[in-house]
Design an enzyme around this catalytic site. Sequence first.
Site, PDB file in Angstrom:
ATOM      1  CD  GLN A   1      -3.042   0.945   2.245  1.00 25.59           C
ATOM      2  OE1 GLN A   1      -4.147   1.442   2.047  1.00 25.59           O
ATOM      3  NE2 GLN A   1      -2.780   0.254   3.324  1.00 25.59           N
TER       4      GLN A   1
ATOM      5  CG  ASP B   1       9.753 -16.025   1.962  1.00 27.86           C
ATOM      6  OD1 ASP B   1       9.121 -15.396   2.831  1.00 27.86           O
ATOM      7  OD2 ASP B   1       9.547 -17.227   1.704  1.00 27.86           O
ATOM      8  CG  PHE B   2      10.360  -9.515   4.708  1.00 32.67           C
ATOM      9  CD1 PHE B   2      10.624  -8.613   5.726  1.00 32.67           C
ATOM     10  CD2 PHE B   2      10.798  -9.206   3.428  1.00 32.67           C
ATOM     11  CE1 PHE B   2      11.302  -7.428   5.485  1.00 32.67           C
ATOM     12  CE2 PHE B   2      11.465  -8.029   3.167  1.00 32.67           C
ATOM     13  CZ  PHE B   2      11.732  -7.134   4.199  1.00 32.67           C
TER      14      PHE B   2
ATOM     15  CG  ASP C   1      -2.211   2.798  15.249  1.00 29.97           C
ATOM     16  OD1 ASP C   1      -1.813   1.957  14.417  1.00 29.97           O
ATOM     17  OD2 ASP C   1      -3.420   3.055  15.417  1.00 29.97           O
TER      18      ASP C   1
ATOM     19  CE1 TYR D   1       1.050  -5.153  11.900  1.00 30.11           C
ATOM     20  CE2 TYR D   1      -0.340  -3.768  13.287  1.00 30.11           C
ATOM     21  CZ  TYR D   1       0.515  -3.915  12.202  1.00 30.11           C
ATOM     22  OH  TYR D   1       0.842  -2.823  11.432  1.00 30.11           O
TER      23      TYR D   1
END
Length: 295
Positions: A15, A40-41, A106, A129
């Site tokens: 994005q 590839d992370f 955030d 996350y």
Amino acid sequence: MVGKLKVALFGAAGQVGTDCGQALIDKGYDVSLFTRSDVDFSIPEMVADKILNLKPSLVINACAYTAVDKAQEESELADLVNHQSVAAMADACFQLSIPLIHLSTDYVFDGTADAPYQEDDLVKPLGVYGATKLAGEQAVQQTMSQYVILRTSWVFGKHGNNFVKTMLRVGAGREQLSVVDDQYGRPTYVGDIVTAILFFVNQYEKKNSLPSGIYHCSSEGETTWHGFAQAIFDMAVQCGAIEKKPQVIPISTSEYPTPAPRPAYSVLSTEKLMKTMGSPMPHWQQGLAHFLKHI
């Protein structure tokens, strides 16, 4: 001189990354764009090797595992992408003595504040996350001295999935829909994040150093998801993106349970960033209007 700086951008199809990559190219930088198919992370060594072999002047990381609810189930994968690969990236940058601009969130905060979060406020993520993104931040801070971490929030733009696109898709065929009205934050237009990234790239190019640290990077103005949805539909009708505005019913978080808890208040103070850049961030409604005119 613009054009000499060799920039490596990871997450180039995402994005933020898509618009950021184009903006860097438009400015004349020597840009290497890496998407998920390139690197590839989930394999940290691959991330480090790519940087060490390329030997760029500066690295920008816009790659992340962002599926907030799914991360609760895929905690190992989220940690690999958001933490361990970021740690490997920071180590590679340190070895090459080059800076890193890294995007965060955030969600490192628990949302119990009653005033906009400052960069040095207590971090206490509520879910996987946020925890993995915080671990990535800490890895960068512990490894490097030349870095910029940009915490952002409620991001929307023309690429990828986001709340604005979801509302337009769902609202187009509905008479009414319910949206949470007790979570507060700052919607952030991708273009505003890209502007901040370009500022720091330019600073490094001119001064060969960065004003290192964590910065909160969001558009101005705060609202709830319900308020955000109302504005989306109002503007969408005005510009002809949709024919009719659905009724948007406010509901509480308890009426819309999710696997991962959300911070009730995640408004980020952008005072530090504005002072550093010497200009205010645009209001999120400006970004929304621009987005809706170009969809």
